[in-house]
Design a protein around this motif. Structure first.
Motif: not given
Length: 61
Positions: A51, A17-19, A21-22, A44, A48, A24-25
């Motif tokens: 996170v 999930l964190v991957t 998210l990063v 954005s 990044c 996508t941002l």
């Protein structure tokens, strides 16, 4: 020695999930830069950085 499969799956899920998210941002930041929108791009990329720094703080501290 036993393997805690629940904990392993939790770490795998959180990492996935964190991957996502990063990535996508970062993609949203690149798209904003290509269409000359500096504000959303900076937001954005700041997301990044936030996170990544949070993850590093979890590892270090």
């Amino acid at each position: 020695m036993t393997i805690k499969w629940d904990a392993l799956l939790q770490v795998f899920g959180a990492t996935l999930l964190v991957t996502l998210l990063v990535v996508t941002l970062f993609v949203l930041g690149i798209r904003a830069l290509s269409s000359d929108k500096k504000g959303p791009a900076v937001a954005s990329f700041a997301g990044c950085v936030a996170v990544v720094l949070y993850g590093l703080s979890l590892i270090i501290l």
